[in-house]
Scaffold this motif. Structure first.
Motif, short mmCIF file in Angstrom:
data_model
loop_
_atom_site.label_atom_id
_atom_site.label_comp_id
_atom_site.label_asym_id
_atom_site.label_seq_id
_atom_site.Cartn_x
_atom_site.Cartn_y
_atom_site.Cartn_z
N THR A 103 -14.73 69.18 -84.33
CA THR A 103 -15.14 70.27 -83.65
C THR A 103 -14.94 71.65 -84.17
O THR A 103 -15.77 72.78 -84.46
N ASP A 107 -16.26 72.24 -87.63
CA ASP A 107 -17.65 72.39 -87.46
C ASP A 107 -18.01 73.99 -87.15
O ASP A 107 -19.00 74.82 -87.64
N SER A 158 -17.00 76.59 -89.96
CA SER A 158 -18.13 76.66 -90.97
C SER A 158 -19.42 76.89 -90.82
O SER A 158 -20.36 76.76 -91.43
N ASN A 159 -19.66 76.89 -89.40
CA ASN A 159 -21.30 77.20 -89.13
C ASN A 159 -21.59 78.79 -89.71
O ASN A 159 -20.96 79.61 -89.90
#
Length: 255
Positions: free
Chosen positions: A210, A213, A216-217
């Motif tokens: 999590t 993610d 790197s979003n």
């Protein structure tokens, strides 16, 4: 969240939310009555300094609060009427915490913080979706909040339920199945890694995945790249009260 619930509980999520709300209400509203010879109580202090604006400084303040929680030397900052008035019109939280709904893991308590200090999102097993991610993004993208912490914890009932559901091929009832689906990547990683306690392995994997993610979003990555934001993966011990950093520890502030 505790996996050993009573039979009369309707659902894992409902029970966890009710208990968590009760625990937070009790902690924030408890007061001691004074007898004729009792010493006067001291009001909870209000933090008047400027909120930390760098990832390192925000992380240090958060972890200093956890050290106080572990030792019992609590300050209970930002919890008095003066603080309530101060933040009534404007807030400047220095951190975002995405944690589990478990009643034993309230971020405001285990980091010894108060009103206006943290944006907090809580879902079963830190399960995420568009609304949750958008809520996490709110602080960094609208007001420059410099720190996000994804906080998993020991003996997570949501993770255990998801692990057993996926392993046995038996869907969870109602919307609990959405949690299992969200945690499937962590389950798959835990299976690959092995280990003596696959549920704990899965819980830690969920934190790391999590945090990665979020880091790197497309919306948060530019902030991370220029050093304005850190996304930390952390793990809370129910036994000791200590928060362990798993990934993303920001550089310590200078000085």
């Amino acid at each position: 969240m505790d996996s050993a619930g009573q039979p009369h509980r309707r659902t894992l999520l409902a029970g966890g939310l009710v208990v968590a709300a009760g625990a937070l209400t009790a902690c924030s509203s408890a007061s001691a009555s004074l007898g004729p010879t009792a010493a006067p109580t001291t009001a909870a202090p209000t933090t008047t300094d400027v909120p930390p604006t760098t990832p390192g400084a925000a992380f240090r303040r958060l972890m200093d609060g956890n050290k106080r929680w572990v030792s019992g030397d609590l300050r209970h900052p930002d919890r008095d009427p003066n603080r309530r008035q101060l933040v009534a019109q404007k807030q400047e939280p220095f951190g975002v915490v995405l944690s589990c709904i478990d009643s034993r893991v309230p971020p405001e308590l285990l980091f010894d913080t108060g009103l206006g200090d943290l944006y907090v999102m809580r879902t079963g097993g830190q399960a995420v979706g568009p609304v949750v991610v958008g809520s996490v993004e709110y602080g960094p993208m609208t007001s420059g909040t410099p720190l996000i912490v994804v906080l998993g914890h020991q003996r997570c009932g949501a993770v255990k339920a998801a692990y057993e559901s996926i392993r046995d091929g038996e869907p969870l009832p109602g919307n609990l199945e959405a949690i299992a689906k969200a945690l499937r990547p962590a389950y798959e990683q835990a299976v690959r890694e092995g280990g003596a306690d696959p549920v704990e392995t899965m819980a830690r994997a969920q934190v790391k995945l999590t945090a990665a993610d979020l880091r790197s979003n497309q919306d948060l990555a530019p902030l991370v790249k220029k050093g304005a934001l850190a996304v930390v993966g952390a793990y809370y011990s129910l036994d000791t009260g200590q928060v362990e950093v798993l990934t993303g520890r920001p550089p310590a502030p200078a000085g």
